[in-house]
Design an enzyme around this catalytic site. Structure first.
Site, mmCIF file in Angstrom:
data_model
loop_
_atom_site.group_PDB
_atom_site.id
_atom_site.type_symbol
_atom_site.label_atom_id
_atom_site.label_comp_id
_atom_site.label_asym_id
_atom_site.label_seq_id
_atom_site.Cartn_x
_atom_site.Cartn_y
_atom_site.Cartn_z
ATOM 1 N N ARG A 91 12.052 38.311 -30.875
ATOM 2 C CA ARG A 91 13.341 37.946 -30.279
ATOM 3 C C ARG A 91 13.415 38.472 -28.845
ATOM 4 N NH1 ARG A 91 14.317 39.518 -35.483
ATOM 5 N NH2 ARG A 91 15.157 41.568 -34.958
ATOM 6 N N GLU A 107 -12.635 28.765 -19.441
ATOM 7 C CA GLU A 107 -13.513 28.200 -18.419
ATOM 8 C C GLU A 107 -13.126 26.758 -18.097
ATOM 9 O OE1 GLU A 107 -16.255 30.751 -21.123
ATOM 10 O OE2 GLU A 107 -14.364 29.637 -21.278
#
Length: 387
Positions: free
Chosen positions: A229, A74
């Site tokens: 990776r 928010e």
């Protein structure tokens, strides 16, 4: 699942049948949920929240919880919207926080910004919030509606909810097998059962979990790194968790030798040689002791309680067979991510799940099918604990 119902143990979400939402409401909440997904694996122990601010049919601000859990979604959306937030509708997948922590309450920021309406998917079960956030917004004259896309929102933050309600993280069991459920040949050959696309998808799965866990058998045979990776995600490595009751894992293996670069926690018994424990700690491993279960194995229920206490909300279990059996035996698997290759090894191959002593079919852990993905020649099936 009927409208408005959420998975067992999750927070109340309002009744969407009591509110008539527009197609735009649905589209903007769907966007908030997609934004929230970006935080998975990066915001523990906080929930992952997405927020969209819209006014006069136009999006004026978007945000999601940032790494480490701060700032909240928010706050990020309000920062981007600026003065345009006045009179806007805020679409949020979780009740805005109402308490002071490291940052001020999101309810206070939304009220100060002058939003006119808040559409919230579900309530926050955190006792510091739990309905207080919604009430504060209502007390400020803001129209509040709860329940839009509640099932999706509860599913997204299920790990956060489980940590609060059951003092454990969400557990996803990842399997990569042949069609007959084998992970290696009779001689132990296992690389690679699935192809490159499936392995890349498994790395993405690691990236949206807070921690990844293996047992000593897998660590000893495969010597895994348990990192991510993938281009652009190499900084999203999860915490590594190793179950090693008798400290069988060599100090030279990647999980131990690389503990100074990627945090590694090792759970073990409390009766191991002190010199061995000292060597692990000097290598950078955090050593934690837990009790044993009825089968004289490390008690995975206790392991999960320790992880939850330390802020872990989403745990990926990658094996091996004995570890998978332990979690299934204890009825602690919430989701299955089952990668399957179009091959058959036969009954003399190594099973993905070791035996765990079932006598009756009615006692077998049950899962509901959620969907599948084609990954080159392989398949990923996704299952959820049966409701």
């Amino acid at each position: 699942m009927p409208p408005g119902q959420v998975p067992p143990g999750l927070p109340p979400s309002g009744d969407p049948r009591s509110v008539s939402w527009s197609p735009q409401d649905h589209a903007l909440m769907a966007t908030a949920l997609r934004l929230a997904e970006r935080g998975l694996g990066r915001v523990a122990p906080n929930p992952s929240v997405g927020c969209v601010l819209a006014r006069d049919g136009r999006v004026v601000g978007r945000g999601w919880t940032q790494p480490g859990g701060r700032p909240h979604g928010e706050t990020e959306a309000l920062l981007r919207a600026g003065a345009a937030a006045k009179g806007a509708t805020a679409y949020v997948n979780l009740e805005p926080c109402a308490h002071w922590g490291k940052t001020p309450p999101c309810t206070e920021a939304l009220i100060k910004a002058g939003i006119a309406r808040a559409v919230v998917s579900c309530e926050d079960p955190d006792p510091r919030v739990s309905g207080r956030g919604l009430q504060q917004l209502r007390d400020a004259g803001i129209s509040v509606e709860v329940g839009l896309m509640a099932e999706e929102a509860c599913s997204l933050n299920e790990g956060f909810f489980l940590r609060i309600s059951r003092q454990r993280p969400l557990v996803t069991l990842k399997l990569a097998t042949t069609l007959d459920g084998r992970i290696a040949t009779q001689r132990g050959e296992s690389k690679w059962i699935t192809g490159e696309a499936a392995r890349a998808r498994a790395h993405l799965l690691r990236a949206d979990h807070d921690a990844v866990l293996v047992g000593a058998g897998t660590a000893g045979v495969d010597d895994p790194q348990l990192d991510v990776r993938l281009p652009g995600l190499t900084s999203c490595n999860p915490l590594r968790v190793l179950l090693d009751g008798r400290l069988r894992t060599p100090l030279t293996h990647k999980m131990i030798a690389g503990a100074d670069r990627q945090p590694t926690w090792l759970f073990t018994r409390d009766d191991n040689p002190k010199d061995r424990l000292t060597a692990l700690r000097e290598a950078g491993v955090e050593v934690l002791t837990v009790g044993l279960d009825a089968a004289e194995r490390l008690d995975v229920t206790e392991v999960l309680a320790v992880l939850a206490e330390r802020g872990i909300t989403r745990l990926l279990v990658e094996g091996g067979g004995q570890v998978a059996a332990g979690f299934l035996r204890a009825d602690l698997v919430d989701r299955l991510a089952w990668f399957q290759a179009g091959r058959l090894i036969g009954g003399d191959g190594l099973p993905a799940v070791a035996g765990f002593g079932l006598d009756r079919l009615v006692e077998a852990p049950a899962f509901d099918f959620e969907g599948f993905e084609r990954l080159g020649p392989d398949l990923l099936e996704c299952w959820r604990r049966a409701s």
